[in-house]
Design an enzyme around this catalytic site. Structure first.
Site, short mmCIF file in Angstrom:
data_model
loop_
_atom_site.label_atom_id
_atom_site.label_comp_id
_atom_site.label_asym_id
_atom_site.label_seq_id
_atom_site.Cartn_x
_atom_site.Cartn_y
_atom_site.Cartn_z
N ASP A 82 0.81 -1.22 0.00
CA ASP A 82 0.00 0.00 0.00
C ASP A 82 0.85 1.28 0.00
O ASP A 82 2.01 1.27 0.39
CB ASP A 82 -0.89 0.03 1.24
CG ASP A 82 -2.07 -0.91 1.16
OD1 ASP A 82 -2.10 -1.76 0.25
OD2 ASP A 82 -2.96 -0.82 2.03
N HIS A 228 3.59 -2.14 3.27
CA HIS A 228 3.55 -0.73 2.85
C HIS A 228 4.88 -0.32 2.24
O HIS A 228 5.90 -1.00 2.38
CB HIS A 228 3.25 0.18 4.05
CG HIS A 228 1.89 -0.03 4.65
ND1 HIS A 228 1.62 -1.06 5.53
CD2 HIS A 228 0.72 0.64 4.48
CE1 HIS A 228 0.34 -1.01 5.89
NE2 HIS A 228 -0.22 0.01 5.26
#
Length: 264
Positions: A82, A228
């Site tokens: 992400d 992430h």
């Protein structure tokens, strides 16, 4: 064999929740009128708490379908990354290549427009992309009203279609929290919401070993792993390297959901 098409489930009745909620409020009024507030008030609170729970729980299907893991028993995982693209993207792509791993990058539209070459490189190397809002309003995405929610999804979808050459089919809510207005916004674009089943909080945790330990405790065949890039602590590539090494040691393969290794 389970194809991507069978996993791809955009909301079909995105406003169904509204009719159910309206019916629940009618029941609350009837109970309150017939029996009194001692029964009516708890019912009112319960109905509203259900909406809060459905919004804040990332895997909740109350308002729209959501994919939280891949089906079947094969030793495969879906790596999802992400918040990019970022300065970490190139290093992350090199790590994935070194381990023969594939991932889906859930990208922020405004960041994609700022780094279009990074988006194109993700696609060129055979990875997937997903919609992760236009400007990642992490503090208040869960509370966006319908028009603002639609704008977040629409603008990100347009930005990613432009930079990647094709619109994404997957969507991840910011911080995983999807309020009742996410479903209608996704239905407009045929997007499927994706949650996760394994996470290590690497967006805030700088210690790769702690992140890996949390992920490993939740690791199962078909796990959707949340990672992430671009975190302030700067250790996301190092964390990914540790995760990939451990997946190799445990004989897991990181695949995309449309690959033959994803079996029912």
């Amino acid at each position: 064999m389970r194809s991507e098409a069978s996993l791809h489930r955009p909301p079909r009745r995105p406003w169904a929740w509204l009719w159910v909620f309206a019916a629940s409020q009618g029941l609350v009024v009837a109970v309150w009128w017939a029996i009194g507030w001692r029964w009516g008030l708890p019912l009112l609170l319960a109905s509203h708490l259900a909406v809060v729970w459905g919004t804040l729980r990332p895997g909740s299907r109350l308002f729209s379908p959501v994919l939280s893991r891949l089906p079947g028993g094969a030793r495969t995982v879906w790596l999802t990354i992400d918040d990019g693209p970022s300065a970490d993207t190139g290093a992350i792509l090199d790590l994935l290549d070194a381990h023969g791993a594939k991932a889906t990058f859930f990208l922020v539209g405004a960041r994609a427009l700022a780094r279009p070459d990074a988006v194109r490189e993700i696609v060129r190397r055979g990875h997937g992309i997903g919609n992760h809002s236009f400007d990642h309003p992490s503090a208040w995405f869960w509370a966006l009203p319908p028009a603002a929610m639609r704008a977040q999804v629409d603008r990100a979808q347009a930005a990613l279609a432009t930079t990647a050459g094709a619109p994404p089919r997957w969507f991840r809510a910011v911080v995983g929290m999807a309020n009742p207005f996410v479903g209608p916004a996704l239905a407009r674009h045929g997007l499927t919401r994706v949650a996760w089943s394994a996470r290590g909080f690497d967006a805030v945790e700088p210690d790769p070993d702690r992140v890996l330990a949390r992920i490993e405790r939740q690791l199962r065949p078909g796990a959707i792993v949340l990672l992430h890039e671009g975190a302030r602590h700067g250790r996301n590539p190092e964390t990914l390297a540790r995760v990939l090494q451990r997946l190799d040691a445990l004989d897991y393969r990181a695949v995309l959901p449309d690959e033959p290794d994803v079996r029912a």
